[in-house]
Design an enzyme around this catalytic site. Structure first.
Site, mmCIF file in Angstrom:
data_model
loop_
_atom_site.group_PDB
_atom_site.id
_atom_site.type_symbol
_atom_site.label_atom_id
_atom_site.label_comp_id
_atom_site.label_asym_id
_atom_site.label_seq_id
_atom_site.Cartn_x
_atom_site.Cartn_y
_atom_site.Cartn_z
ATOM 1 N N ASP A 95 7.725 10.419 4.629
ATOM 2 C CA ASP A 95 7.305 10.847 5.972
ATOM 3 C C ASP A 95 8.514 10.777 6.907
ATOM 4 O O ASP A 95 9.190 9.758 6.966
ATOM 5 C CB ASP A 95 6.185 9.892 6.431
ATOM 6 C CG ASP A 95 5.444 10.377 7.654
ATOM 7 O OD1 ASP A 95 5.500 11.585 7.944
ATOM 8 O OD2 ASP A 95 4.787 9.541 8.305
ATOM 9 N N GLY A 155 0.978 6.960 17.072
ATOM 10 C CA GLY A 155 0.607 5.667 17.658
ATOM 11 C C GLY A 155 -0.802 5.660 18.225
ATOM 12 O O GLY A 155 -1.604 6.550 17.941
ATOM 13 N N ASP A 180 12.880 15.811 8.642
ATOM 14 C CA ASP A 180 12.552 16.030 10.054
ATOM 15 C C ASP A 180 13.816 16.379 10.816
ATOM 16 O O ASP A 180 14.560 15.504 11.259
ATOM 17 C CB ASP A 180 11.881 14.780 10.628
ATOM 18 C CG ASP A 180 11.513 14.966 12.096
ATOM 19 O OD1 ASP A 180 11.845 16.022 12.670
ATOM 20 O OD2 ASP A 180 10.894 14.056 12.668
ATOM 21 N N SER A 185 -4.555 9.891 14.051
ATOM 22 C CA SER A 185 -5.436 8.757 14.336
ATOM 23 C C SER A 185 -5.846 8.859 15.803
ATOM 24 O O SER A 185 -5.002 9.081 16.655
ATOM 25 C CB SER A 185 -4.710 7.430 14.119
ATOM 26 O OG SER A 185 -4.306 7.293 12.775
ATOM 27 N N ASP A 194 -2.020 7.115 10.007
ATOM 28 C CA ASP A 194 -1.335 5.828 9.847
ATOM 29 C C ASP A 194 -2.000 4.761 10.717
ATOM 30 O O ASP A 194 -2.538 3.766 10.226
ATOM 31 C CB ASP A 194 0.153 5.988 10.213
ATOM 32 C CG ASP A 194 0.959 4.730 9.931
ATOM 33 O OD1 ASP A 194 0.395 3.745 9.422
ATOM 34 O OD2 ASP A 194 2.168 4.712 10.218
ATOM 35 N N ASN A 242 -2.106 13.700 8.784
ATOM 36 C CA ASN A 242 -1.481 12.385 8.621
ATOM 37 C C ASN A 242 -2.247 11.304 9.378
ATOM 38 O O ASN A 242 -2.534 11.462 10.569
ATOM 39 C CB ASN A 242 -0.052 12.419 9.162
ATOM 40 C CG ASN A 242 0.875 13.274 8.330
ATOM 41 O OD1 ASN A 242 0.455 13.966 7.417
ATOM 42 N ND2 ASN A 242 2.154 13.231 8.658
HETATM 43 ZN ZN LIG Z 1 4.614 12.038 11.945
#
Ligand SMILES: [Zn+2]
Length: 284
Positions: free
Chosen positions: A82, A181, A104, A211, A232, A230
């Site tokens: 990632d 976050g 990235d 999230s 997390d 994704n």
């Molecule tokens: Zn990311």
């Protein structure tokens, strides 16, 4: 099963109008939780490692744990880097057995992002490793920028078309209003932009920072063409909350298994919930 690349998984997801969950791991318990959830849902899954995870656990531990989990599992599993930061790091992951990488280059100018992405593709595609790139900038929820400043960093549909033509990348992460976050409020996604990108780009599209994005918005994003999502922060929250609950219940508890076991179960439960929302249940 041996680890698989993302190409086949995302191709199937795109055709079937569902999304593959890409869940971040940091330790053995979370790797086990992701695989247990995928098996319980009979869903293909992507296990991914961020810069933080690599720093914490090390590439070798992450690779070995995930390979073992995949070999014992009956569902297809990809191991994905990632937000890879450099060509050297991508190659290190490739040598260690990752089946997929993200490079990235979003902080670079467009042509430099293209050049870096192509350098990675040239090196790892012959090894059967899939490549995700990012266009636009997906910031953090802690970034101190206004909504209009964030919108200025969103992915431009015409630029996305140009980027995928110039790179032939396997998956493209786009910025349409999510952030990494814990969100302070409810994130607002730019669905029209997503549709415009989808009209110009047939490459599988990836939603980062998912999230805290409401279930309805995730479903909407999938219906408009997102096929990798994704997660997390939601796993961290569930994991730590369950561990904290144990410790608060008995401040004399000294057995790590009594803390990490329930944490693993809580992580499994939230991952199963996400897999169901993504529509990938039964798609293994
Ligand atoms: Zn990311």
């Amino acid at each position: 099963m041996a680890l698989v690349s993302m190409v086949e998984l995302l191709d199937q997801a795109q055709k079937g109008h569902y999304a593959i969950g890409a869940f971040n791991c940091n330790n053995m318990e979370i790797v086990q939780a992701i695989v247990a959830a995928a098996e319980a849902e009979n869903a293909p899954v992507i296990i991914q490692a961020s810069q933080g995870a690599i720093k914490y656990a090390g590439i070798e531990y992450i690779t070995t744990l995930t390979k073992l989990a995949a070999e014992k599992a009956n569902v297809p599993i990809a191991l994905h880097l990632d937000h890879g930061t450099s060509f050297a790091q991508v190659m290190q992951c490739a040598r260690n057995g990752f089946s997929s990488v993200m490079i990235d280059g979003s902080k670079h100018l467009l042509e430099d992002n293209i050049a870096l992405t192509n350098k990675v593709i040239e090196a790892v595609r012959p090894l059967g490793i899939s490549v995700e790139a990012e266009l636009g900038k997906i910031g953090g929820t802690e970034d101190d920028i206004t909504v209009s400043e964030r919108e200025a960093l969103f992915t431009e549909p015409a630029e996305a078309e140009y980027f995928v033509q110039a790179t032939q990348v396997d998956a493209l992460a786009i910025a349409i209003g999510t952030a990494h976050g814990q969100y302070k409020g409810i994130p607002k996604l730019d669905f029209e932009r997503l549709t415009k990108i989808r009209e110009r780009v047939s490459t599988p599209l990836v939603l980062h920072g998912s999230s805290g994005v409401p279930e309805e918005a995730l479903r909407e994003a999938i219906s408009r063409g997102i096929c990798k999502i994704n997660i997390d922060t939601n796993i961290r929250e569930a994991f730590v909350l369950a561990a904290r609950h144990v410790l608060e219940g008995d401040s004399k508890e000294i057995d790590p298994r009594k803390m990490l076991g329930p944490a693993r179960e809580a992580a499994t439960a939230i991952i199963r919930e996400k897999i169901r929302i993504f529509g990938s249940t039964g798609k293994a």
